[in-house]
Design a protein around this motif. Structure first.
Motif, short mmCIF file in Angstrom:
data_model
loop_
_atom_site.label_atom_id
_atom_site.label_comp_id
_atom_site.label_asym_id
_atom_site.label_seq_id
_atom_site.Cartn_x
_atom_site.Cartn_y
_atom_site.Cartn_z
N ALA A 77 0.85 -1.18 0.00
CA ALA A 77 0.00 0.00 0.00
C ALA A 77 0.89 1.24 0.00
CB ALA A 77 -0.90 -0.02 1.23
N SER A 78 0.34 2.35 -0.45
CA SER A 78 1.13 3.59 -0.54
C SER A 78 0.20 4.79 -0.38
CB SER A 78 1.82 3.65 -1.91
OG SER A 78 0.83 3.77 -2.93
N HIS A 79 0.78 5.98 -0.38
CA HIS A 79 -0.07 7.17 -0.30
C HIS A 79 -1.00 7.25 -1.49
CE1 HIS A 79 1.39 9.03 3.34
NE2 HIS A 79 2.61 8.60 3.02
N ALA A 80 -0.57 6.78 -2.64
CA ALA A 80 -1.45 6.76 -3.82
C ALA A 80 -2.52 5.67 -3.72
CB ALA A 80 -0.62 6.56 -5.09
N HIS A 81 -2.26 4.65 -2.91
CA HIS A 81 -3.17 3.51 -2.76
C HIS A 81 -3.28 3.15 -1.27
CE1 HIS A 81 -2.84 3.22 -7.06
NE2 HIS A 81 -1.52 3.17 -6.94
N PRO A 82 -3.96 3.99 -0.48
CA PRO A 82 -4.01 3.79 0.97
C PRO A 82 -5.05 2.75 1.38
CG PRO A 82 -5.32 5.70 0.39
CD PRO A 82 -4.68 5.20 -0.89
N ILE A 83 -5.02 2.41 2.66
CA ILE A 83 -6.05 1.58 3.29
C ILE A 83 -7.23 2.49 3.61
CG2 ILE A 83 -6.61 0.22 5.35
CD1 ILE A 83 -3.50 -0.28 5.58
N LEU A 84 -8.44 2.06 3.30
CA LEU A 84 -9.62 2.83 3.67
C LEU A 84 -10.00 2.49 5.11
CD1 LEU A 84 -11.98 2.49 0.57
CD2 LEU A 84 -10.49 4.42 1.18
N LEU A 85 -10.15 3.50 5.94
CA LEU A 85 -10.55 3.27 7.32
C LEU A 85 -11.93 2.63 7.38
CD1 LEU A 85 -9.78 3.47 10.29
CD2 LEU A 85 -10.63 5.83 10.28
N SER A 86 -12.81 2.99 6.46
CA SER A 86 -14.16 2.40 6.45
C SER A 86 -14.10 0.89 6.20
CB SER A 86 -15.05 3.08 5.41
OG SER A 86 -14.53 2.96 4.10
N TYR A 87 -13.14 0.44 5.41
CA TYR A 87 -12.95 -1.00 5.16
C TYR A 87 -12.37 -1.67 6.41
CZ TYR A 87 -10.70 -5.18 3.10
OH TYR A 87 -10.28 -6.45 2.82
N LEU A 88 -11.33 -1.05 6.98
CA LEU A 88 -10.72 -1.60 8.19
C LEU A 88 -11.74 -1.69 9.31
CD1 LEU A 88 -8.33 -2.54 9.91
CD2 LEU A 88 -7.76 -0.13 10.25
N ASP A 89 -12.59 -0.67 9.46
CA ASP A 89 -13.63 -0.69 10.48
C ASP A 89 -14.53 -1.92 10.35
OD1 ASP A 89 -12.82 1.70 11.68
OD2 ASP A 89 -14.35 2.92 10.67
N VAL A 90 -14.93 -2.23 9.12
CA VAL A 90 -15.80 -3.39 8.87
C VAL A 90 -15.11 -4.68 9.29
CG1 VAL A 90 -16.81 -4.80 7.01
CG2 VAL A 90 -17.21 -2.33 7.07
#
Length: 180
Positions: free
Chosen positions: A102-115
């Motif tokens: 992952a990178s700044h151009a392709h980050p982790i979505l917090l909404s996905y991590l929350d799920v």
């Protein structure tokens, strides 16, 4: 013959995002999770990676009538592969060489991590959610805080406890969180 099954280790652990029957908690050996990016998606997401001395918890469930179409569409960026150790069960993975960090151009979505974390809290309790963080690689990736405008299509509303649990775990890991 019993129906085929899949093993979920990310958002599929959250029952609010799927309705497959005969769900069971499972632990598989020889696998870990990692945050990765692939050309097929704009943001980073979890993939299973082969790791001979690791093990991860997740859920397995039946795929009625071996109708993989819906699940394969959901998991379109992955390959469906047979899982050793669980009879008639598959896991979705991005093959080595077809993903990058992952990178700044392709980050982790917090909404996905929350799920994902909500699912682990519901299925495996706090200890299981702590283990999720411990058995997942790539926490040095940036995390995009999109909670106020979730980009993840299966996002869920978290309780105050769940939100604080995620935020505290990310702080303990010294993760970089960027604004939406």
């Amino acid at each position: 013959m019993s129906p085929p099954r899949f093993f979920g280790y990310g958002s599929l652990v959250n029952r609010a995002t799927q309705d497959y029957p005969n769900i069971r908690q499972e632990r598989i050996k020889g696998w870990a999770r990692a945050w990765r990016h692939t050309e097929l998606r704009e943001v980073a997401f979890l993939t299973a990676i082969r790791s001979p001395f690791s093990e991860i918890d997740g859920l397995s469930a039946d795929v009625p009538d071996a109708d993989w179409a819906t699940l394969d569409t959901r998991e379109f960026a992955y390959d469906r592969v047979a899982l050793d150790g669980l009879s008639n069960t598959v896991i979705y993975e991005i093959p080595e060489g077809k993903h990058s960090a992952a990178s700044h151009a392709h980050p982790i979505l917090l909404s996905y991590l929350d799920v994902v974390v909500q699912g682990y809290l519901n299925e495996f309790g706090e200890a299981g959610a702590v283990l999720f963080f411990a058995t997942t690689h790539g926490w040095d990736a940036p995390i995009l805080n999109d909670r106020n405008a979730p980009r993840y299509p299966r996002h869920q509303t978290l309780s105050t406890f769940e939100t604080e649990f995620v935020d505290d775990a990310l702080a303990a890991l010294e993760c970089t969180i960027t604004g939406a």
